[in-house]
Design a protein around this motif. Sequence first.
Motif, short mmCIF file in Angstrom:
data_model
loop_
_atom_site.label_atom_id
_atom_site.label_comp_id
_atom_site.label_asym_id
_atom_site.label_seq_id
_atom_site.Cartn_x
_atom_site.Cartn_y
_atom_site.Cartn_z
N PRO A 123 0.82 -1.23 0.00
CA PRO A 123 0.00 0.00 0.00
C PRO A 123 0.84 1.27 0.00
CG PRO A 123 -0.04 -1.07 2.15
CD PRO A 123 0.61 -2.03 1.21
N ASN A 124 2.06 1.18 0.53
CA ASN A 124 2.98 2.32 0.54
C ASN A 124 4.29 1.89 -0.11
OD1 ASN A 124 1.10 3.80 2.13
ND2 ASN A 124 1.89 2.80 3.96
N SER A 125 4.91 2.79 -0.83
CA SER A 125 6.17 2.42 -1.47
C SER A 125 6.95 3.66 -1.87
CB SER A 125 5.93 1.55 -2.71
OG SER A 125 5.22 2.28 -3.70
N VAL A 126 8.26 3.46 -2.00
CA VAL A 126 9.14 4.47 -2.59
C VAL A 126 9.43 4.01 -4.01
CG1 VAL A 126 11.44 5.49 -2.52
CG2 VAL A 126 10.13 5.24 -0.41
N GLN A 127 9.35 4.94 -4.95
CA GLN A 127 9.54 4.60 -6.36
C GLN A 127 10.60 5.51 -6.98
OE1 GLN A 127 5.59 5.08 -7.99
NE2 GLN A 127 4.84 3.17 -7.11
N VAL A 128 11.31 4.97 -7.97
CA VAL A 128 12.37 5.73 -8.64
C VAL A 128 12.16 5.66 -10.15
CG1 VAL A 128 14.06 5.43 -6.81
CG2 VAL A 128 13.89 3.71 -8.62
N ALA A 129 12.68 6.68 -10.83
CA ALA A 129 12.62 6.71 -12.30
C ALA A 129 13.86 7.41 -12.84
CB ALA A 129 11.36 7.41 -12.78
N ILE A 130 14.29 6.98 -14.04
CA ILE A 130 15.48 7.54 -14.70
C ILE A 130 15.10 8.01 -16.10
CG2 ILE A 130 17.75 6.97 -15.68
CD1 ILE A 130 17.98 7.01 -12.76
N ASP A 131 15.61 9.19 -16.49
CA ASP A 131 15.53 9.58 -17.90
C ASP A 131 16.86 10.19 -18.32
OD1 ASP A 131 15.68 12.42 -17.53
OD2 ASP A 131 13.52 12.56 -17.24
N LYS A 132 17.03 10.37 -19.63
CA LYS A 132 18.28 10.92 -20.18
C LYS A 132 18.04 12.29 -20.82
CE LYS A 132 20.76 7.21 -19.29
NZ LYS A 132 21.30 6.36 -20.35
N ASN A 133 17.03 12.99 -20.36
CA ASN A 133 16.69 14.30 -20.91
C ASN A 133 17.62 15.35 -20.32
OD1 ASN A 133 15.32 16.25 -22.35
ND2 ASN A 133 13.64 16.42 -20.86
N LEU A 201 26.17 3.95 -17.30
CA LEU A 201 25.06 4.73 -16.78
C LEU A 201 23.83 3.84 -16.61
CD1 LEU A 201 25.21 8.02 -18.90
CD2 LEU A 201 26.18 7.59 -16.65
N PRO A 202 22.95 4.16 -15.65
CA PRO A 202 21.70 3.41 -15.53
C PRO A 202 20.80 3.69 -16.73
CG PRO A 202 21.69 5.30 -14.05
CD PRO A 202 23.08 5.21 -14.61
N SER A 203 20.03 2.70 -17.11
CA SER A 203 19.14 2.85 -18.27
C SER A 203 17.87 3.59 -17.88
CB SER A 203 18.77 1.47 -18.83
OG SER A 203 19.93 0.75 -19.18
N ARG A 204 17.19 4.10 -18.89
CA ARG A 204 15.89 4.74 -18.66
C ARG A 204 14.91 3.70 -18.12
NH1 ARG A 204 14.36 7.16 -24.34
NH2 ARG A 204 12.34 7.22 -23.27
N THR A 205 14.03 4.15 -17.23
CA THR A 205 13.04 3.24 -16.66
C THR A 205 11.77 3.18 -17.49
OG1 THR A 205 12.29 5.05 -15.23
CG2 THR A 205 13.85 3.47 -14.28
N SER A 206 11.66 4.06 -18.49
CA SER A 206 10.48 4.04 -19.37
C SER A 206 10.93 4.26 -20.81
CB SER A 206 9.49 5.14 -18.97
OG SER A 206 8.43 5.22 -19.89
N THR A 207 10.40 3.45 -21.70
CA THR A 207 10.73 3.60 -23.12
C THR A 207 9.77 4.55 -23.82
OG1 THR A 207 9.36 1.67 -23.63
CG2 THR A 207 11.73 1.29 -23.23
N THR A 208 8.69 4.92 -23.14
CA THR A 208 7.68 5.78 -23.77
C THR A 208 7.67 7.20 -23.22
OG1 THR A 208 6.02 5.01 -22.20
CG2 THR A 208 6.19 3.82 -24.30
N ILE A 209 8.07 7.38 -21.97
CA ILE A 209 8.06 8.71 -21.35
C ILE A 209 9.49 9.21 -21.24
CG2 ILE A 209 7.42 10.05 -19.31
CD1 ILE A 209 5.27 8.01 -18.73
N GLU A 210 9.80 10.26 -21.98
CA GLU A 210 11.17 10.76 -22.01
C GLU A 210 11.49 11.68 -20.84
OE1 GLU A 210 12.15 12.53 -25.69
OE2 GLU A 210 11.87 10.70 -26.87
N ASP A 211 10.49 12.35 -20.28
CA ASP A 211 10.72 13.32 -19.20
C ASP A 211 10.00 12.85 -17.94
OD1 ASP A 211 11.30 15.47 -17.66
OD2 ASP A 211 10.22 16.96 -18.85
N VAL A 212 10.66 12.04 -17.12
CA VAL A 212 10.01 11.49 -15.93
C VAL A 212 10.00 12.48 -14.77
CG1 VAL A 212 10.61 9.12 -16.54
CG2 VAL A 212 12.15 10.44 -15.06
N ILE A 213 10.75 13.59 -14.90
CA ILE A 213 10.78 14.56 -13.80
C ILE A 213 9.76 15.67 -14.00
CG2 ILE A 213 13.22 14.09 -13.34
CD1 ILE A 213 13.91 16.71 -14.69
N ALA A 214 9.00 15.62 -15.08
CA ALA A 214 7.92 16.60 -15.27
C ALA A 214 6.90 16.42 -14.16
CB ALA A 214 7.27 16.41 -16.64
N SER A 215 6.36 17.52 -13.65
CA SER A 215 5.45 17.45 -12.50
C SER A 215 4.22 16.60 -12.80
CB SER A 215 5.02 18.86 -12.10
OG SER A 215 4.38 19.52 -13.17
#
Length: 554
Positions: A123-133, A201-215
């Motif tokens: 029910p609770n979790s910490v999540q991470v994401a990587i992009d190359k933007n 370098l770590p790979s992107r965590t999404s192949t479809t979303i290039e900007d994972v830090i967008a609000s």
Amino acid sequence: MPIRPTYPGVYVEEIPSGVHPIVGVSTSVAAFVDFFPRGPINKATQITNFGDFQRIFGGLDKRSEASYAIQQFYLNGGQLAWVVRVNSDKMKMVSASYTLGSTLKVTAANPGTWAGGSSGNSPNSVQVAIDKNTPDPSDQFNLAVREVATVNGKKKVVSSEIYRNLTMTKNNARYAVNVVNASSALIALTDLNTGTGSVELPSRTSTTIEDVIASSVVNDSATDAYKSLTGGDDGDLFDSDGQLKSDRFTIFSEALTGDQKENTGIYALDNIAPFHFNILCIPATANLGNEDYLSTYKKAIPFCEDKRAVVLVDIPTIIDTVEKLMDSNFQGTLDQLRINPNAATYFPRLHIADPLNENRPRNVGPSGTLAGIYARTDATRGVWKAPAGTDAALVGADLPLKLTDQVNGNLNSLGINVLRNFPIFSTVSWGARTLDGADMKASEWKYIPVRRTALFIEQSLYEGLKWVVFEPNAEPLWAQIRLNVSAFMQSLFRQGAFQGQSRKDAYLVKCDSETTTQNDINNGIVNIVVGFAPLKPAEFVIIQLQQMAGQIQV
């Protein structure tokens, strides 16, 4: 230094006054030691309100007695507190983690299921994401971290962290491990590169979303661009109902007291200097067996004496009647805790509304509530006022047991403070004795306000006289000491802290050739004698009523 005139004219010399004002220390800073679902491990953390506690340690938890005690502390007037989350190898707590390819291992900042349980459907979790933007995608990447919690049945992003233009080059200012580990409250990174020269370098965590830090992406709890940490574990101390397992009593007791050399458990409070605490609460001890209950408090009470603090001893959960309280076996347990006057206990335990159980009554120890009353009384009346009486009303708590005056008198004579319920005044604290305050002991530290006033003066003088060390040990120094200590004691006298109509009746300060002999001077010792006439509470009010006979006129 004296002025050396070199030319005709006027010279100005500033002469030291010898004034070193002594400031009174705080008297109602509480410390809570227990299991909590999240937060720093074996590290004392200061909080100023219950919101701080919820944010850092996860708020109320049915397994944590201290979480309810902290809530009661702030409801009843508490202001500052230190919180220690305990852990040990035997408790088997594990941090959640996730590996980003073969390059970075992401680990939760501290152990527990708060960051992700053994399954990915926590029910609770910490999540991470990587992009190359980034300006240089071949050498830089962006890292986004967020915490997702279930709020009112729906998953919601409750906090997030963004780290831009990170690199895996170790001598670079934006080296990911250094940047994240220095500032993140949610995760810690470990570099898995072998150090052979090639940096991956770590790979992107999404192949479809290039900007994972967008609000819009960060706050979308349903996006698959973020990967959840898993494998967190709260250990095996508690059963599914949140009750402490009987075969884990000793393990938990050892975690609470900790190790003095490693500064764990209660000894984590050694590291808060130059700050200090005044009241120690360990409400979880009430759920331990008798031997572990004794073992925990036998270490906590001397520790508090060394820290010039008091321990509020919680009566065990199973002691729910006067008969059980007066049982010779339990009275023998209390007798073993009359180690010094730096402890007090209250009966009966309290019932409070439990928000985690549809506000049904929960049985809790009174230590957190009374710590709040101590703080409230200190702020409004001073540490020399007993935290008892009609002003000492318990907020948000009720009594499962109503006591009579006769029972009150019997317990009072044993140094057990009673919580009573009176019409109009509601539930109040109706006792002001230390555990050392049993009538048979005839202790000079019978009353809580007398003991706490002495501790307050001791700590204030201890901190306010450090300038004396290495000063020339002679009459000029003694005069400065008398001046500053007398000014401090006079300020307390004017606030009504002592008995007496004049300062001669209220206190004394002596530091001269009588207290410090030539042999003391030769040994580098200066002796200061400080005495005070304490205010003692009006515990028994006796009204004498007489019927007057009618006057006979002749």
